[in-house]
Design an enzyme around this catalytic site. Sequence first.
Site, PDB file in Angstrom:
ATOM      1  N   GLY A  11       0.841  -1.204   0.000  1.00  0.00           N
ATOM      2  CA  GLY A  11       0.000   0.000   0.000  1.00  0.00           C
ATOM      3  C   GLY A  11       0.870   1.247   0.000  1.00  0.00           C
ATOM      4  N   ARG A  72       0.669  -4.804  -5.704  1.00  0.00           N
ATOM      5  CA  ARG A  72       0.710  -6.061  -4.955  1.00  0.00           C
ATOM      6  C   ARG A  72       0.970  -7.121  -6.025  1.00  0.00           C
ATOM      7  NH1 ARG A  72      -0.681  -4.170   0.390  1.00  0.00           N
ATOM      8  NH2 ARG A  72      -2.447  -2.779   0.264  1.00  0.00           N
ATOM      9  N   ASP A 103       5.922  -4.954   5.913  1.00  0.00           N
ATOM     10  CA  ASP A 103       6.632  -6.205   6.183  1.00  0.00           C
ATOM     11  C   ASP A 103       6.454  -7.245   5.073  1.00  0.00           C
ATOM     12  OD1 ASP A 103       4.028  -6.378   7.022  1.00  0.00           O
ATOM     13  OD2 ASP A 103       4.464  -7.599   8.794  1.00  0.00           O
ATOM     14  N   THR A 125       4.500   2.555   5.322  1.00  0.00           N
ATOM     15  CA  THR A 125       3.103   2.118   5.380  1.00  0.00           C
ATOM     16  C   THR A 125       2.368   2.972   6.405  1.00  0.00           C
ATOM     17  OG1 THR A 125       1.598   0.369   6.150  1.00  0.00           O
ATOM     18  CG2 THR A 125       3.855   0.215   6.906  1.00  0.00           C
ATOM     19  N   ASP A 127       0.212   1.975   8.315  1.00  0.00           N
ATOM     20  CA  ASP A 127      -0.249   1.132   9.434  1.00  0.00           C
ATOM     21  C   ASP A 127       0.637   1.179  10.679  1.00  0.00           C
ATOM     22  OD1 ASP A 127      -2.224   0.339   7.653  1.00  0.00           O
ATOM     23  OD2 ASP A 127      -1.152  -1.462   7.044  1.00  0.00           O
ATOM     24  N   ASP A 129       3.071  -0.738  11.406  1.00  0.00           N
ATOM     25  CA  ASP A 129       3.069  -2.103  11.947  1.00  0.00           C
ATOM     26  C   ASP A 129       4.301  -2.921  11.581  1.00  0.00           C
ATOM     27  OD1 ASP A 129       2.620  -2.351   9.258  1.00  0.00           O
ATOM     28  OD2 ASP A 129       0.981  -3.771   9.431  1.00  0.00           O
ATOM     29  N   ARG A 171      -4.881  -2.517   8.879  1.00  0.00           N
ATOM     30  CA  ARG A 171      -4.744  -3.962   8.664  1.00  0.00           C
ATOM     31  C   ARG A 171      -4.903  -4.692  10.007  1.00  0.00           C
ATOM     32  NH1 ARG A 171      -0.970  -6.137   3.875  1.00  0.00           N
ATOM     33  NH2 ARG A 171       0.789  -5.490   5.144  1.00  0.00           N
TER      34      ARG A 171
END
Length: 319
Positions: A11, A72, A103, A125, A127, A129, A171
């Site tokens: 993303g 993707r 990741d 990202t 996120d 994360d 996510r």
Amino acid sequence: MKKIAVLTSGGDAPGMNAAIRAVVRKARFHDVEVVGVYHGFQGLYKGNYELLDIGSVGDIIQRGGTKLFSARFPEFKEEEYQLKAIERMKEAGIEGLVVIGGDGSYRGAMELTKKGFPCVGIPGTIDNDVPGTEYTIGFDTALNTVVESIDKIRDTATSHENTFVIEVMGRDAGDIALWAGLAAGAESILIPEEDFDLEAIITRLERGAARGKRHSIIIVAEGVMNGHKLAKHLEERTGVKIRTSVLGHIQRGGSPSARDRVIAGRLGARAVELLLENKGGRAVGVKSHNVVDYDLQQAFEQKHVADLSLYTLSKELSI
Ligand code: ADP
Ligand code: F6P
């Protein structure tokens, strides 16, 4: 190294352009050529790339999205695709690769490194994360976009005395929900890191109503549940109409914040240094405001942990 490549994958995130710029400018500063790979690992496999000179990354530091496009490309999990990508890069004289992504993208970088092609990962990202770093490029901008949106929804929620469920991205991580909920003064925040407790949300709604509160904001991270589904559960239980707003991809766009630009600059430059020091298989990140680097493998062995002290605090501040 005399020639390296850079790609963005997964993303997109605000600040990816600033990171690309930093990679190109830092490499050119050291007389190293930089190839920009289009469409992430797909472009790497297809050989869809071109040389980026100093001017090619002008006027992008302030732009959201990624000049190199992102994709993707699940096929890249297969060895055949990875070996083809390495073969093409070698033919083009490329000796190292900077991968900007989350990741999932780091796994691609790890596979190439294991097969003898040095890669360095930069966390990009919204996120937040990626294991091994406290910060990922794009999180701050996305967070501010979310907070601005919640503030606007709050205006109408207050005027019409409504309860709103607002679904945010992330996510499997709750960072966006947690930080945005705290920053916007949400009454309840639901994150995947904590058990789902419908009764607790209802108790908070009832407690608010008892002290004269006529509107409420509930933030739900997408990793917990779809916002419409949560609203339905609440309606069934309370008999009160609940409005739902799913913020969606608006969270991924926009001009990067100053924080995202500065961190992108620092991480991009460090990633190039690592390749020039012949240190492939590393990821760059932020710890206690410092730029750090660590073994890419660690990104898969560790797990990202949201700061749950913020969760406790939000409950205390929104009674
Ligand atoms: P993010 O990087 O934001 O976590 P994804 O999980 O979608 O996003 O991963 C981005 C891309 O990274 C995938 O589309 C694929 O091309 C590549 N990738 C993901 N997992 C692997 C893997 N195990 N091996 C090789 N490449 C991978
Ligand atoms: O990883 C960034 C992210 O925006 C997540 O927050 C979200 O779950 C996902 O990407 C959405 O992906 P897509 O744009 O492919 O629907």
